[in-house]
Write a protein that holds these residues in place. Structure first.
Motif, PDB file in Angstrom:
ATOM      1  N   ASP A   1      36.224  29.302  57.101  1.00 25.13           N
ATOM      2  CA  ASP A   1      36.592  30.349  56.149  1.00 25.13           C
ATOM      3  C   ASP A   1      35.978  30.068  54.782  1.00 25.13           C
ATOM      4  O   ASP A   1      35.481  30.966  54.110  1.00 25.13           O
ATOM      5  CB  ASP A   1      38.124  30.425  55.991  1.00 25.13           C
TER       6      ASP A   1
ATOM      7  N   GLN B   1      46.375  28.569  51.681  1.00 21.86           N
ATOM      8  CA  GLN B   1      45.663  27.929  52.792  1.00 21.86           C
ATOM      9  C   GLN B   1      46.599  27.097  53.657  1.00 21.86           C
ATOM     10  O   GLN B   1      46.424  26.992  54.869  1.00 21.86           O
ATOM     11  CB  GLN B   1      44.521  27.063  52.266  1.00 21.86           C
TER      12      GLN B   1
ATOM     13  N   ALA C   1      48.150  29.239  56.079  1.00 19.75           N
ATOM     14  CA  ALA C   1      47.237  29.508  57.195  1.00 19.75           C
ATOM     15  C   ALA C   1      47.249  28.336  58.174  1.00 19.75           C
ATOM     16  O   ALA C   1      47.275  28.513  59.405  1.00 19.75           O
ATOM     17  CB  ALA C   1      45.820  29.744  56.660  1.00 19.75           C
TER      18      ALA C   1
ATOM     19  N   ARG D   1      48.498  27.945  62.116  1.00 20.68           N
ATOM     20  CA  ARG D   1      47.682  27.352  63.180  1.00 20.68           C
ATOM     21  C   ARG D   1      48.416  26.200  63.868  1.00 20.68           C
ATOM     22  O   ARG D   1      47.836  25.503  64.694  1.00 20.68           O
ATOM     23  CB  ARG D   1      46.354  26.860  62.610  1.00 20.68           C
TER      24      ARG D   1
END
Lengths: 277, 431, 290
Positions: free
Chosen positions: B53, B343, B346, B350
């Motif tokens: 990313d 982040q 994110a 995950r």
């Protein structure tokens, strides 16, 4: 009657040995095709399970195993070529020339003795050496190390094969006007070709399968080989059996097919030379 | 004639050229490029995806060097010591950190913060996690930021506990009693009719045995070192703790003295064991039909206690910048970006536990990860492994003797005495 | 110029040997010098000290690893040799399906040891592995058969895996040796009316001796350094039950970062390998001289 019975017994023994040799290989293939639930099912599912190609996709599409495969092939082929080229020339010299002060015999022994170096002994110094010449994490570093690793074997095998070839053949060729190397190439090499093939196969297998140096000398996907990639699937929490076995199947197939195709040469090559010392 | 003689020479020439060609593509140096050393596993995978990313956003090219857990430490240590400058960022499991920090292999992060006009990281990080990146522990300079906020949890089968009218275990004695009960009464209750064991632990030498033992060890009031730094694993409390572990081992599947995390998880997923200590990384697997036979039946809680209240072992993943990183400034930018709130969310999505309180408390995240409240409680109450640069060697020796005791080779007393002597030797060498 | 040089008979052998010698010198002598240097350095002191070598004798892990390596080598070598020889003798005769059998038998030695470690780790798992699962299916009680997980069975299990992988190599070299034996002595023995055992004892065995020695030599060198399969299969456990020298050296160097001590242990391994190998080579040379 007794003879037939004995024959049957022998066949049964050999068949059993083959079964023992192949069952784990078969099991590896089935694991690579099973989902996680089936992999650990009790009792084990030897034959009946729902096959899936998910692990192959995971290994070769989602992860970098395709790249490892190419690296492994490049390193194995080039290091074998180098070792064969250098080693054959050296072996020829050792087989055909008597050097002063028994230097030839001593060199032969010394060359063999370098193969006795356990890889773990040289791993750290080679890492530092490769770092200093800025070759760390390159395919070249592996090619160099594998060439050196295979050289003693090539020299020793090929020396044996050359000793088998009668000198008279070469001398006849030289009378016809060939140089020494010309005679080597035109007369001697074709005669030892099966031996050369056998040696090459061994070198290829050794380089293809090597783990320790590859582990120490590579850092990123750019130079990682298949065995290192496979071992890398042992993570802290789990072992990716599916990915590991899928990659394992792919790692073993080329070498298996290749070796089976030339197995006649393997036995003939070995019986020609090395075995007779 | 000459053409024929030149033949071998031309082969040599071609080979040399090919090889030189390969040497060329080894290492390129460009400022817009970072190399990351990551763990192969869910933590490394998350950072890898974040890196992709980041590449898309900023155009900085990021190389990933991925290694299995055991080799990552070796790789990083050897490369940083040899000052190859190969890595711009390294992922570190927190017990490795003291080794890297005492050897001065890492960059102090303070000057980087100052360049941005900041004094340090924000206070959203869990204090126990951030403390790990300081050298000396908690009080010294900051060398690493926490990326993954693991701490052990106690896993148990809710359905089995309900069946026997038991509440979730709060003490180790309750654990033992439950394990015994399940072992006797649930002989054929695993899916498919196999045996279900009361408990499953991992006692393979090294990291595994030590990690599963520490919560018991601490709960029983034992300490690895006295205030002077002398090893005290063979104290009466320590030996009792190991005796308890061996007792619990009677209800663990055969061969557990060689189990690692994967075997423990396989037992839990296949429904052949009822309780265990494990890391949060596994929680999501239990609801995956491709892996789990016990969907919806696994409960997660904080560590049971004994003499002392239960405390979990912390096991965070840190990210640091090596002293010899080629692009330290760019590396710091990435580090701050990767550990930012957005982040880290994110990364949490995950599958990695965060190290920021705000994410643990985010209602949207709690809905997705129902164990977050317990995880935060466990993390805020957790203990680190002893902060010594010799930890790897100590853990290895300690783990060998724990494993030997669990496999029946040594008595609890002998194992602890021998471990203590070996640890003393290691400390002596480290001086 | 070059061509003239090549024609020069006296220089030719040196020229042919030079590249090989150069490569081997660079990649074996350099590590040797390096190892000597670091093995005499201990962490704290800058100067030369024999500390690493004296530590060897007080280190129970080292002595245990040395013991495991020797047991491993002796057991694996014995079984691989006996099995390999029987298979070679059987397949040297006119047996139906000989070529297929021969090809199939070679499979294990072609596999990367890493993959072998993976396969057997899966198969030997005491609870989910294919072996115990199959035995259980046949009605056997497998609770005591924990293979690599049991301190008593672990080393034996690891040795069995080695035997599985490397018997084919023994078989291959010995078969090659058998096929190189001329037919005449056997014909003479047939006329003399010797028994099969006598023929084997007095004709096959002596003529096969060089092949046997070569096979044993190559295997011994590899057995003493065994690393890959054990690294994947057990990582030296449970406890310390399967730690070999190579593994312990690796751990010391790369995990504990003690290069000096690792180098000192490497020396012991190197000397051990050299002594054993030289014994074989002596025997071989005596054979050749005869």
């Amino acid at each position: 009657m007794r003879l037939i019975k004995a024959q049957l017994w022998k066949q049964a023994f050999v068949a059993l040995a083959c079964l023992a040799a192949l069952a784990p290989v078969y099991w590896l293939v089935t694991i690579s095709l099973k989902s996680e639930v089936d992999q650990f099912a009790v009792p084990p599912r030897w034959f009946v399970f729902k096959p899936t190609l998910a692990h192959y996709a995971d290994a070769f599409l989602a992860r970098s195993f395709g790249q490892y495969l190419i690296t492994s092939a490049t390193v194995a082929v080039l290091s074998t070529a180098c070792a064969l080229l250098l080693g054959t020339l050296a072996a020829y010299a050792l087989a055909r020339f008597r050097l002063p002060r028994k230097l030839d015999a001593r060199l032969a022994l010394w060359i063999l003795s370098t193969r006795m170096f356990p890889p773990i002994v040289t791993a750290v110094p080679l890492f530092l050496l490769m770092r200093d010449v800025r070759l760390l994490n390159t395919k070249l570093s592996l090619i160099i190390v594998y060439t050196a690793f295979n050289l003693p074997f090539v020299v020793w095998m090929m020396r044996g094969f050359f000793l088998e070839v009668p000198r008279e053949l070469e001398e006849a060729a030289r009378v016809d006007g060939d140089s020494r190397l010309g005679a080597l190439r035109r007369v001697v090499l074709p005669l030892v070709a099966p031996g050369l093939a056998a040696t090459a196969v061994f070198c290829l297998i050794i380089s293809w399968n090597e783990f320790l140096f590859a582990l120490v000398l590579t850092q990123t996907d750019a130079a990682m080989t298949l065995p290192v990639g496979i071992a890398g699937r042992v993570t802290q929490y789990e072992i990716k059996w599916g990915v590991m076995s899928a990659a394992g199947v792919v790692a073993m197939l080329p070498i298996l097919i290749f070796a089976l195709a030339v197995q006649r040469y393997l036995v003939r090559g070995l019986s020609l030379g090395a075995v007779k010392g | 004639m000459p053409t024929r003689k030149a033949y071998p020479l031309s082969i040599v020439l071609i080979l040399t050229l090919t090889l030189l060609n390969f040497a060329g593509c080894g290492q390129k140096g460009s400022s817009k490029q970072l190399t990351l050393a990551v763990n192969s596993g869910v933590e490394g995978d998350a950072l890898k995806q974040a890196a992709r990313d980041y590449e898309a956003q900023t155009g900085v090219h990021i190389n990933i060097a991925e290694f299995p857990y055991a080799n990552l430490f070796e790789k990083e240590l050897v490369d940083l010591n040899a000052r190859t400058g190969a890595y711009d960022l390294v992922m570190l499991d927190d017990p490795w950190f003291p080794r890297f920090a005492t050897s001065e292999f890492l960059s102090d992060l303070k000057p980087f913060y100052e360049k941005r006009g900041q004094s340090g990281p924000d206070d959203d990080f869990v204090a126990n996690s951030l403390a790990l990146g300081h050298h000396p522990y908690q009080t010294g300079a900051l060398y690493a930021l926490p990326y993954v906020g693991n701490s052990q949890l106690f896993f148990y089968r809710k359905d089995v506990f309900q069946k026997h009218n038991l509440k979730e275990p709060a003490t180790w004695d309750e654990v033992l009693a439950a394990a015994k009960l399940f072992n006797e009464q649930d002989a054929q209750s695993a899916p498919g009719g196999g045996k279900m064991y009361g408990y499953v632990m991992r006692a393979a030498q090294g990291n595994a045995a030590v990690a599963d033992f520490m919560p018991i060890f601490w709960a029983f009031g034992a300490e690895m070192f006295d205030p002077q730094g002398k090893p005290t694993v063979n104290s009466a409390e320590g030996i009792n703790a190991l005796r308890f572990m061996l007792e619990l081992g009677k209800y663990s599947p055969p061969g557990y003295a060689s189990f690692n995390a994967d075997e423990v998880s396989a037992h839990l997923l296949q429904g052949t064991a009822a309780m265990s200590i494990n890391w949060p990384a596994w929680i999501s697997s239990f609801s995956d039909p491709a892996k789990s036979k016990v969907i919806g039946q696994m409960g997660f809680t904080v560590m049971p206690g004994a003499k002392n209240p239960g405390r979990a072992e912390i096991g965070n993943w840190l990210i640091a910048i090596p002293r010899d990183a080629r692009n330290a400034d760019a590396a710091f930018d990435f580090l701050v970006w990767a550990t930012s709130r957005e982040q880290m969310k994110a990364s949490a999505l995950r599958g990695n536990p965060p190290t920021r309180k705000s994410i643990f408390n985010d209602p949207e995240m709690v809905a997705k990860f129902p164990a977050y409240p317990q995880q935060l409680r466990s993390l805020e109450n957790s203990r680190p492994r002893p902060r010594t640069p010799m930890w790897n060697e100590i853990e290895n020796a300690f783990g060998i003797f724990l494993s030997k005791a669990n496999s029946g080779e040594l008595s609890a007393e002998d194992a602890m005495n021998q471990a203590n002597a070996e640890i003393a030797k290691i400390l002596e060498r480290g001086k | 110029m070059t061509i003239n040089f090549f024609r020069h008979e006296r220089a030719l052998p040196y020229l042919l040997l030079a590249p090989t010698v150069a490569v081997l010198l660079a990649l074996s002598i350099y590590p040797l010098i390096y190892s000597i240097r670091v093995s005499f350095q201990t962490g704290a002191h800058a100067g030369w000290s024999p500390g690493n070598f004296s530590r060897l004798f007080a280190d129970r892990f080292f002595l245990a690893a040395l013991g495991h390596t020797l047991v491993y080598a002796v057991c694996a070598l014995t079984f691989e040799f006996l099995l390999g020889l029987s298979l070679a003798l059987l397949l040297n005769e006119a047996l139906r399906g000989r070529n297929i059998f021969r090809a199939l038998l070679l499979a294990p030695m072609m596999l990367p040891p890493v993959v072998v470690g993976v396969v057997w780790r899966l198969m030997l798992n005491p609870n989910f592995g294919a072996i115990n699962g199959t035995l259980k299916g046949a009605g056997l009680d497998t609770t005591a058969l924990t293979w690599t997980a049991s301190p008593r069975l672990a080393l034996a299990s690891v040795i069995c895996v080695d035997i599985w992988q490397w018997t084919p190599f023994m078989f291959l070299v010995l078969l090659a040796g058998l096929q190189a034996i001329p037919q005449e002595p056997y014909e003479a023995a047939l006329i003399d009316g010797s028994s099969r055992w006598q023929t084997f004892r007095h004709i096959t065995l002596p003529l096969l001796k060089p092949a046997i020695l070569i096979a044993l030599l190559l295997r011994t060198m590899d057995l003493l350094r065994v690393f890959d399969q054990v690294f994947i299969l057990t990582e030296g456990g449970p406890g310390f039950a399967t730690e070999t020298i190579s593994l312990y050296i690796y751990r010391t160097a790369f995990r504990f970062f003690d290069f000096g001590y690792a180098a000192a242990m490497s020396f012991v391994l190197l000397v051990l390998t050299n002594i054993i190998s030289l014994l074989y080579i002596r025997l071989l040379q005596r054979q050749e001289a005869r």
